[in-house]
Write an enzyme that holds these catalytic residues in place. Structure first.
Site, PDB file in Angstrom:
ATOM      1  N   LYS A  54       0.796  -1.220   0.000  1.00  0.00           N
ATOM      2  CA  LYS A  54       0.000   0.000   0.000  1.00  0.00           C
ATOM      3  C   LYS A  54       0.836   1.280   0.000  1.00  0.00           C
ATOM      4  O   LYS A  54       0.322   2.350  -0.310  1.00  0.00           O
ATOM      5  CB  LYS A  54      -0.942  -0.009   1.195  1.00  0.00           C
ATOM      6  CG  LYS A  54      -1.974  -1.109   1.125  1.00  0.00           C
ATOM      7  CD  LYS A  54      -3.024  -0.758   0.113  1.00  0.00           C
ATOM      8  CE  LYS A  54      -4.150  -1.737   0.096  1.00  0.00           C
ATOM      9  NZ  LYS A  54      -5.307  -1.241  -0.610  1.00  0.00           N
TER      10      LYS A  54
HETATM   11  N1  PMP Z   1      -4.609  -7.429   1.582  1.00  0.00           N
HETATM   12  C1  PMP Z   1      -4.471  -6.540   2.541  1.00  0.00           C
HETATM   13  C2  PMP Z   1      -3.827  -6.962   3.810  1.00  0.00           C
HETATM   14  C3  PMP Z   1      -4.949  -5.227   2.369  1.00  0.00           C
HETATM   15  O1  PMP Z   1      -4.801  -4.322   3.348  1.00  0.00           O
HETATM   16  C4  PMP Z   1      -5.590  -4.897   1.170  1.00  0.00           C
HETATM   17  C5  PMP Z   1      -6.163  -3.513   0.977  1.00  0.00           C
HETATM   18  N2  PMP Z   1      -7.467  -3.389   1.490  1.00  0.00           N
HETATM   19  C6  PMP Z   1      -5.738  -5.880   0.176  1.00  0.00           C
HETATM   20  C7  PMP Z   1      -5.218  -7.139   0.416  1.00  0.00           C
HETATM   21  C8  PMP Z   1      -6.450  -5.631  -1.130  1.00  0.00           C
HETATM   22  O2  PMP Z   1      -5.726  -4.812  -1.980  1.00  0.00           O
HETATM   23  P1  PMP Z   1      -6.462  -3.778  -2.905  1.00  0.00           P
HETATM   24  O3  PMP Z   1      -7.125  -2.773  -2.017  1.00  0.00           O
HETATM   25  O4  PMP Z   1      -5.408  -3.163  -3.750  1.00  0.00           O
HETATM   26  O5  PMP Z   1      -7.486  -4.513  -3.712  1.00  0.00           O
END
Ligand code: PMP
Length: 463
Positions: A54
């Site tokens: 992120k």
């Molecule tokens: N895994 C974790 C631990 C996350 O924090 C997130 C973000 N919500 C995701 C997967 C999913 O990623 P994205 O938001 O880019 O779809």
């Protein structure tokens, strides 16, 4: 004398922590995915400074907001975040001089909240089990704070398309280059959709045959929406897996680049997260376990020359109080423990002596003993042998029918002795012996000592 002058511009340094984001390693999985054909590679995003993928999109969203004038010097960044985006935003805020407020739901691990506070964010916690439109939901609270606080900018990672652009510009090209264009499948958990949509778009532009599989949770709307075009509110219910699945359709999810959604249970996600740590030495978060489990569910679709890239979002340290905690796992029935034995079930009273009755004692003595020791069934002995048993149901019936029977010797009314089992008998085999008529068994310990195991003991062991 030789004097070495080191010029500043020759030193291999980063100007600040944000420059260390990206260029994460691609690591082959060897054991967990041994049953899969092809090569399975993990894009391990924990080496980013905020320990998650992120960081990439958080900094991109900040920089785009600066460029578009939405975020002004000294401003306050506000976001409803499950923690990882908050960490990335926190790093960006520190380096670029902004204040940060993170709005989390109460399902998120305490570690995530503590970590955010550690990097200077203000944390606001909201209930999970409310509708997104409810004023208490973290979507609503974040929006309200953004409208109330002057010079603030609401990030909205769900609909802010800089999120998926970050992955289109960075994560996708890295995967393409690291696999020298050989990648055939990309698998990742889907939350905001930024990772899958950005990476998926980039990879499909390089090779439209690359398959993009999203990992979803039970309790989320994605899979059904992809397959039917229906946003089905019946698909929405609380679940445990963190970071993936949604009860909304974020603008960042580009359903056109996603070929398939695979749902994974909370238990499988948790179990595979633990196995990644123990069997591959890759200490990552909950959505990584979900992704591996989803891949295994899909393994029959893989061929020998496939190159599968599976992205691991965040670090396991954020889950030590949950997934990596045996008590937390056990409470949710997620631990497939070695089977329980009779000895395990009676462990909590194994140090107490077995209460017995002599066959020639009177029923009135049995009543006194049952009351004194607060027990409902007692084995009856003669000459050191178990010759019968008595239980409170039976005593009740007898005395209701004829109160005078209280002065009758137990031998006249006792029932068959309780069955005897060894301490290592499996609980399921013990359970087969217990029924309405047989409320207990006798367990013989390794030292020959005997103990009673009752229906209550079994119930207590299952709780
Ligand atoms: N895994 C974790 C631990 C996350 O924090 C997130 C973000 N919500 C995701 C997967 C999913 O990623 P994205 O938001 O880019 O779809």
């Amino acid at each position: 004398m030789l004097i070495l002058f080191i010029r500043k511009q020759d030193m291999k340094v980063y100007n600040n922590i944000l420059e260390t984001i990206g260029n994460t390693p691609l690591v082959k999985l060897n054991k967990l995915t041994a049953a899969c054909k092809g090569t399975i590679l993990a894009k391990v995003e924990t080496t980013n400074p905020g320990n998650s993928v992120k960081d990439r999109m958080a900094v991109k969203m900040i920089e785009d907001a600066e460029k578009s004038g939405l975020l002004k010097p000294g401003g306050t960044i506000i976001e409803g975040t499950s923690g990882n985006t908050g960490m990335g935003l926190a790093l960006g805020a520190i380096i670029k001089g902004y204040k940060l407020i993170c709005v989390l739901n109460d399902k998120q691990s305490k570690e995530k909240m503590d970590i955010l506070r550690a990097v200077g964010a203000e944390v606001v916690v909201c209930p999970t089990a409310v509708d997104p439109s409810d004023p208490r939901s973290y979507y609503s609270v974040s929006k309200r704070l953004a409208s109330e606080i002057p010079n603030s900018w609401y990030v909205n990672q769900y609909d802010n398309l800089s999120n998926r652009t970050a992955h289109y510009e960075q994560t996708g090209p890295e995967i393409w280059e690291q696999t020298e264009g050989k990648v055939t499948h990309f698998i990742v958990g889907v939350g905001t959709g930024g990772t899958i949509s950005g990476v998926g778009k980039y990879l499909k532009e390089q090779n439209p045959n690359i398959k993009i599989w999203g990992i979803d949770t039970y309790g989320s709307v994605f899979k059904k929406y992809k397959e039917t075009g229906i946003f089905d509110e019946n698909e929405i219910y609380p679940y445990i897996t963190e970071g993936i699945g949604e009860d909304i359709l974020p603008a960042n999810v580009d359903f056109d680049v996603i070929d398939h959604f695979e749902k994974v249970t909370d238990k499988d996600a948790a179990v595979y997260t633990r196995r990644l740590a123990r069997e591959e030495g890759i200490f990552v978060g909950n959505s990584a376990g979900a992704a591996v489990s989803g891949l295994l569910q899909m393994k029959d679709q893989l061929k020998e020359d496939d190159v599968v890239v599976i992205l691991f979002h965040d670090h396991g340290s954020r889950y030590v109080g949950k997934i990596f905690n045996d008590d937390w796992m056990r409470e949710r029935g997620f631990l497939d423990e070695e089977f329980k034995t009779a000895a395990d079930v009676i462990a909590r009273h194994a140090d107490q002596p077995l209460v017995t009755l002599y066959s020639e004692e009177l029923i009135s003595h049995a009543i006194v003993k049952m009351r004194k020791f607060n027990i409902s069934q007692i084995p009856v002995t003669r000459d050191g042998q178990f010759v019968g048993s008595l239980n409170d149901n039976q005593v009740y019936q007898l005395l209701m029918d004829n109160p005078q029977l209280k002065d009758t010797p137990i031998s006249k009314v006792m029932q068959a002795p309780f069955p005897e089992v060894k301490a290592n008998t499996k609980l399921e085999d013990v359970a087969k012996l217990i029924n309405e008529q047989v409320p207990a068994v006798i367990v013989e310990g390794e030292n020959g000592q005997k103990q009673i195991l009752t229906r209550q003991d079994i119930i207590a062991s299952l709780a």
